[in-house]
Design a protein around this motif. Structure first.
Motif, short mmCIF file in Angstrom:
data_model
loop_
_atom_site.label_atom_id
_atom_site.label_comp_id
_atom_site.label_asym_id
_atom_site.label_seq_id
_atom_site.Cartn_x
_atom_site.Cartn_y
_atom_site.Cartn_z
N THR A 1 71.29 35.86 14.49
CA THR A 1 70.03 36.61 14.59
C THR A 1 70.08 37.76 13.59
OG1 THR A 1 69.74 36.07 16.93
CG2 THR A 1 68.53 37.98 16.09
N ILE A 2 69.07 37.83 12.74
CA ILE A 2 69.05 38.87 11.70
C ILE A 2 67.80 39.72 11.86
CG2 ILE A 2 67.98 37.30 10.00
CD1 ILE A 2 69.67 38.81 7.85
N TYR A 3 68.01 41.03 11.80
CA TYR A 3 66.91 42.00 11.83
C TYR A 3 66.71 42.49 10.39
CZ TYR A 3 67.41 42.51 16.94
OH TYR A 3 67.47 42.31 18.29
N THR A 4 65.51 42.26 9.86
CA THR A 4 65.17 42.77 8.54
C THR A 4 64.25 43.97 8.74
OG1 THR A 4 65.33 40.56 7.59
CG2 THR A 4 64.17 42.21 6.30
N VAL A 5 64.73 45.15 8.35
CA VAL A 5 64.01 46.40 8.57
C VAL A 5 63.47 46.89 7.23
CG1 VAL A 5 64.19 48.74 9.48
CG2 VAL A 5 65.60 46.92 10.46
#
Length: 341
Positions: free
Chosen positions: A271-275
């Motif tokens: 799971t990747i969070y792109t901010v």
């Protein structure tokens, strides 16, 4: 069989030449047809791909073959840092001269400078400049490959870990209600790195296998694709359709500069969070976003990549030309998120 693969992999003297600052090579390449996004102009992603391919070809011509490194020695050839400034737009069918020059070796990284040139009306003009850093990484699943040559050993790392040279995480604030996709106000993980109240957009998803290489590792081009897509999602979240702007104003986003730095390995299906955080707006004509990527591990967010990208809007003057425009109030409000609830 490919002649490059028939040769002995990496001659020590050739490797020394490879890293010499006096050794400048020029390659001619055409942009990929896929990158023809704006009339016949090439999008920033494919300009970055051109510089990647030129640096990789530089290694090939010195006997350092990415395929041989992996198959014979279990070494992953990784591009870990890419910084580009686009000075003039490239177009479909442009034959681009790309100069590649070693710049420095530091912290087991080999850094190269590149310059792109293209013909315009019989004159050779500089189209782009930048740098790319390369590292050799021992694949963590490899147990049965030959020992790598001695002169390659100083550049091999057991895993990607460049976090000590960067300040992370960054310190902007975050409003969970501005999230998208799977992100929602109850997502407690993102609060580890961002607080409420500021101009931040977050996209949460899973790393697809098509963005990975060497079986499972996220690669540089994957982050380039994320950077392009999160910008599109950002505008949709702010209530502005890129197509509507194009259809009603003949405006289209353009990118004068971008850079991406990989910090640690990210793995397929994590799971990747792109901010995506607004950094600054310059003279109401260009704006810069900071992009940070985190993966979820054991209930925590691990900072795996950082970067920034600058955008402007160009107006279609003809099928051949575009002209940079000044943002209007609607665009400025969207960038500043003044209508945020």
């Amino acid at each position: 069989m490919n002649k490059l693969l028939e040769a002995e992999v990496i001659d020590s003297k050739v490797f020394e030449t490879l890293l010499s600052r006096d050794n400048v090579k020029t390659f001619q390449m055409y942009p990929r047809f896929e990158g023809c996004n704006i009339n016949t102009y090439i999008g920033f992603k494919h300009v970055m791909y051109l510089s990647e391919e030129a640096v990789i070809q530089y290694y090939r011509e010195h006997g350092v073959i990415p395929r041989r490194l992996y198959e014979d020695h279990g070494i992953c050839f990784d591009l870990v840092d890419h910084n580009i400034r686009i000075l003039h737009g490239l177009k479909l069918d442009d034959l681009v001269d790309i100069e590649v020059q070693p710049k420095k070796t530091e912290n087991k990284e080999m850094v190269f400078a590149f310059r792109m040139f293209v013909d315009r009306d019989g004159k050779k003009i500089k189209a782009a400049t930048g740098t790319i850093a390369v590292m050799f990484k021992q694949h963590d699943g490899v147990t049965d490959f030959e020992q790598a040559p001695d002169f390659v050993q100083p550049f091999i790392v057991s895993k990607l870990d460049r976090t000590g040279r960067f300040q992370a995480p960054r310190e902007p604030l975050f409003d969970p209600s501005a999230g998208r996709g799977e992100v929602n106000p109850d997502d407690s993980l993102i609060s580890q790195v961002y607080k409420p109240e500021d101009n931040v957009f977050v996209w949460k998803w899973h790393i697809p296998y098509i963005y990975c290489h060497y079986t499972k590792f996220m690669q540089m081009s994957g982050y380039v694709r994320i950077m392009e897509e999160v910008a599109d999602l950002f505008w949709a979240d702010r209530g502005i359709s890129i197509y509507t702007y194009l259809d009603t104003r003949q405006w289209i986003p353009v990118v004068p500069s971008a850079k991406i730095t990989m910090l640690q390995d990210a793995i397929m299906e994590e799971t990747i969070y792109t901010v995506f955080r607004m950094d600054y707006i310059f003279r109401e004509s260009t704006y810069t976003h900071i992009m940070d990527c985190y993966v979820e591990r054991d209930g925590n967010l691990v900072h795996v990549a950082t970067g920034e990208i600058s955008h402007g809007y160009a107006k279609n003057v003809s099928r051949k030309e575009w002209k940079l425009v000044t943002f209007d109030d609607v665009t400025m409000d969207a960038l500043n998120n003044v209508n945020k609830k």
